[in-house]
Design a protein around this motif. Structure first.
Motif, PDB file in Angstrom:
ATOM      1  N   ALA A 253       1.193   7.295   5.229  1.00 58.60           N
ATOM      2  CA  ALA A 253       1.234   8.517   4.411  1.00 58.60           C
ATOM      3  C   ALA A 253       2.686   8.916   4.136  1.00 58.60           C
ATOM      4  N   GLU A 254       3.536   8.804   5.163  1.00 59.10           N
ATOM      5  CA  GLU A 254       4.948   9.166   5.000  1.00 59.10           C
ATOM      6  C   GLU A 254       5.639   8.227   4.003  1.00 59.10           C
ATOM      7  N   ILE A 255       5.354   6.936   4.134  1.00 58.16           N
ATOM      8  CA  ILE A 255       5.947   5.954   3.217  1.00 58.16           C
ATOM      9  C   ILE A 255       5.497   6.244   1.781  1.00 58.16           C
ATOM     10  N   GLU A 256       4.202   6.535   1.621  1.00 55.23           N
ATOM     11  CA  GLU A 256       3.690   6.792   0.269  1.00 55.23           C
ATOM     12  C   GLU A 256       4.279   8.082  -0.309  1.00 55.23           C
ATOM     13  N   ARG A 257       4.456   9.091   0.552  1.00 51.73           N
ATOM     14  CA  ARG A 257       5.098  10.341   0.101  1.00 51.73           C
ATOM     15  C   ARG A 257       6.502  10.075  -0.424  1.00 51.73           C
ATOM     16  N   ASP A 258       7.192   9.106   0.226  1.00 50.84           N
ATOM     17  CA  ASP A 258       8.560   8.745  -0.198  1.00 50.84           C
ATOM     18  C   ASP A 258       8.562   7.800  -1.403  1.00 50.84           C
ATOM     19  N   GLY A 259       7.355   7.477  -1.940  1.00 50.06           N
ATOM     20  CA  GLY A 259       7.276   6.605  -3.106  1.00 50.06           C
ATOM     21  C   GLY A 259       7.164   5.126  -2.779  1.00 50.06           C
ATOM     22  N   GLY A 260       6.961   4.793  -1.504  1.00 49.47           N
ATOM     23  CA  GLY A 260       6.860   3.387  -1.096  1.00 49.47           C
ATOM     24  C   GLY A 260       5.425   2.913  -1.009  1.00 49.47           C
ATOM     25  N   GLU A 261       5.279   1.665  -0.571  1.00 52.42           N
ATOM     26  CA  GLU A 261       3.949   1.060  -0.489  1.00 52.42           C
ATOM     27  C   GLU A 261       3.774   0.401   0.869  1.00 52.42           C
ATOM     28  N   ALA A 262       2.638   0.690   1.530  1.00 48.07           N
ATOM     29  CA  ALA A 262       2.394   0.116   2.856  1.00 48.07           C
ATOM     30  C   ALA A 262       0.909   0.105   3.132  1.00 48.07           C
ATOM     31  N   VAL A 263       0.517  -0.774   4.047  1.00 54.16           N
ATOM     32  CA  VAL A 263      -0.860  -0.799   4.516  1.00 54.16           C
ATOM     33  C   VAL A 263      -0.833  -0.887   6.039  1.00 54.16           C
ATOM     34  N   ALA A 264      -1.792  -0.207   6.673  1.00 55.92           N
ATOM     35  CA  ALA A 264      -1.878  -0.212   8.140  1.00 55.92           C
ATOM     36  C   ALA A 264      -3.015  -1.116   8.586  1.00 55.92           C
ATOM     37  N   ILE A 265      -2.720  -1.962   9.549  1.00 57.32           N
ATOM     38  CA  ILE A 265      -3.779  -2.786  10.152  1.00 57.32           C
ATOM     39  C   ILE A 265      -3.662  -2.629  11.660  1.00 57.32           C
ATOM     40  N   ALA A 266      -4.635  -1.935  12.245  1.00 59.69           N
ATOM     41  CA  ALA A 266      -4.572  -1.682  13.683  1.00 59.69           C
ATOM     42  C   ALA A 266      -5.124  -2.875  14.458  1.00 59.69           C
ATOM     43  N   GLY A 267      -4.494  -3.176  15.588  1.00 56.37           N
ATOM     44  CA  GLY A 267      -4.989  -4.264  16.433  1.00 56.37           C
ATOM     45  C   GLY A 267      -4.054  -4.504  17.590  1.00 56.37           C
ATOM     46  N   ASP A 268      -4.505  -5.363  18.483  1.00 56.92           N
ATOM     47  CA  ASP A 268      -3.701  -5.713  19.655  1.00 56.92           C
ATOM     48  C   ASP A 268      -2.877  -6.954  19.343  1.00 56.92           C
ATOM     49  N   ILE A 269      -1.590  -6.856  19.574  1.00 55.31           N
ATOM     50  CA  ILE A 269      -0.642  -7.898  19.192  1.00 55.31           C
ATOM     51  C   ILE A 269      -0.903  -9.214  19.958  1.00 55.31           C
ATOM     52  N   ARG A 270      -1.684  -9.146  21.027  1.00 57.99           N
ATOM     53  CA  ARG A 270      -2.009 -10.366  21.797  1.00 57.99           C
ATOM     54  C   ARG A 270      -3.130 -11.173  21.156  1.00 57.99           C
ATOM     55  N   ASP A 271      -3.710 -10.621  20.104  1.00 61.87           N
ATOM     56  CA  ASP A 271      -4.896 -11.217  19.482  1.00 61.87           C
ATOM     57  C   ASP A 271      -4.472 -12.165  18.351  1.00 61.87           C
ATOM     58  N   GLU A 272      -4.773 -13.442  18.478  1.00 62.41           N
ATOM     59  CA  GLU A 272      -4.369 -14.419  17.456  1.00 62.41           C
ATOM     60  C   GLU A 272      -4.990 -14.100  16.096  1.00 62.41           C
ATOM     61  N   GLN A 273      -6.196 -13.566  16.115  1.00 58.19           N
ATOM     62  CA  GLN A 273      -6.856 -13.217  14.837  1.00 58.19           C
ATOM     63  C   GLN A 273      -6.062 -12.149  14.085  1.00 58.19           C
ATOM     64  N   LEU A 274      -5.454 -11.216  14.836  1.00 55.26           N
ATOM     65  CA  LEU A 274      -4.624 -10.186  14.185  1.00 55.26           C
ATOM     66  C   LEU A 274      -3.438 -10.839  13.483  1.00 55.26           C
ATOM     67  N   ALA A 275      -2.797 -11.803  14.156  1.00 52.78           N
ATOM     68  CA  ALA A 275      -1.639 -12.492  13.558  1.00 52.78           C
ATOM     69  C   ALA A 275      -2.040 -13.122  12.223  1.00 52.78           C
ATOM     70  N   ARG A 276      -3.233 -13.725  12.211  1.00 52.19           N
ATOM     71  CA  ARG A 276      -3.726 -14.375  10.989  1.00 52.19           C
ATOM     72  C   ARG A 276      -4.011 -13.319   9.902  1.00 52.19           C
ATOM     73  N   THR A 277      -4.655 -12.236  10.315  1.00 52.78           N
ATOM     74  CA  THR A 277      -5.033 -11.189   9.354  1.00 52.78           C
ATOM     75  C   THR A 277      -3.805 -10.548   8.708  1.00 52.78           C
ATOM     76  N   LEU A 278      -2.750 -10.336   9.494  1.00 56.33           N
ATOM     77  CA  LEU A 278      -1.539  -9.705   8.945  1.00 56.33           C
ATOM     78  C   LEU A 278      -0.961 -10.562   7.820  1.00 56.33           C
ATOM     79  N   VAL A 279      -0.908 -11.865   8.068  1.00 60.64           N
ATOM     80  CA  VAL A 279      -0.343 -12.772   7.059  1.00 60.64           C
ATOM     81  C   VAL A 279      -1.289 -12.884   5.862  1.00 60.64           C
TER      82      VAL A 279
END
Ligand code: NAP
Length: 254
Positions: free
Chosen positions: A48-74
């Motif tokens: 929300a803060e990034i978008e207020r500043d005119g930027g673009e971002a997406v949030a993906i919540a997850g545990d960094i130990r999870d290999e599936q998260l690494a794949r999903t981020l990319v």
């Protein structure tokens, strides 16, 4: 001129501290940011803060130990924004302080998984995407702890942070021919929830600050600016480097 215009960046550990400020700075500099950590509400506030500043971002919540998260981020970087240029592999935890012979083996493993294996998993999926893009910048948040200081009670943390430097150096050599630069950022004590948990009384904080040549902790924005340097073309001849941003704690004897 924006330094990361047209770039796509993954930032891990983005719900707090150094990662939060770096995600904001990368977005202000024109990057589209994929922000991750476990806490969804904090990530949503960041977006929300990034978008207020005119930027673009997406949030993906997850545990960094999870290999599936690494794949999903990319996959998100590629599917939503067309590719991946920058990865700031920054998530980390200190764990409970204990002398080495008292560290429970499961606690050792948890810190190695969170700080080191997570970075390997990230790199494993980030590097092929950067290769397809024709190059990129991959950054690992290491620490002065494990590089220049033997900090009592932090055996697992120090080993994980030293391990990141070894991993980074190999990536720098293996992927230079594909236009990918790999570097480590070694912050000193930084005024974040992690830094404040270590210096958790006014007396300890004053003692810790006194260890620094600059006699203070870093602000997370100061570390973010160094991450921006490594992410951007300003560091185009820098690869395989361990960039100390430690307020002189490693050289100070005053
Ligand atoms: P912080 O404010 O505590 O942030 C740590 C970040 O890592 C949070 O976003 C946290 O998100 C994320 N994280 C931790 N475990 C995770 C897990 N299992 N899965 C997903 N995300 C996880 O600390 P910081 O000071 O900004 O630290 C950032 C990096 O700098 C760390 O790697 C740290 O080791 C390094 N560093 C810090 C200092 C210092 O003094 N602060 C000094 C040198 C190096 P969630 O809790 O939402 O999951």
């Amino acid at each position: 001129m924006q330094q990361l215009s047209g770039k796509v960046a993954i930032v891990t550990g983005a719900s707090s501290g150094i990662g939060y400020e770096t995600a904001r700075l990368f977005a202000r500099e024109g990057a589209k940011v994929i922000a991750t950590a476990r806490r969804q509400a904090e990530l949503d506030a960041l977006v929300a803060e990034i978008e207020r500043d005119g930027g673009e971002a997406v949030a993906i919540a997850g545990d960094i130990r999870d290999e599936q998260l690494a794949r999903t981020l990319v996959e998100t970087a590629v599917g939503r924004y067309g590719g991946l240029d920058i990865a700031f592999n920054n998530a980390g935890a200190t764990g409970e302080a204990a002398p080495v012979s008292d560290i429970p083996t499961v606690a050792w493993q948890a810190i190695l998984d969170t700080n080191l294996t997570s970075a390997f998993l990230g790199a494993k999926y980030q590097l092929p995407a950067m290769t397809k893009r024709g190059g990129g910048s991959i950054i690992f948040t290491s620490s002065f702890v494990g590089s220049t200081i033997g900090f009592p009670g932090m055996g697992a943390y120090a080993a994980s942070k030293a391990g990141l430097i070894g991993l980074m150096q190999v990536i720098a050599v293996e992927y230079a021919g594909r236009g990918i630069r790999a570097n480590a950022l070694l912050p000193g004590g930084t005024d974040t929830p992690m830094g404040r948990a270590t210096a958790n009384t006014p007396e300890i904080r004053a003692f810790v600050e006194g260890l620094y040549a600059l006699k203070r902790l870093a602000r997370p924005e100061e570390i973010a600016r160094s991450a921006l340097y490594l992410a951007s073309d300003a560091s185009s001849f820098t690869t395989g480097a361990s960039l100390m941003v430690d307020g002189g704690v490693s050289v100070n004897r005053t």
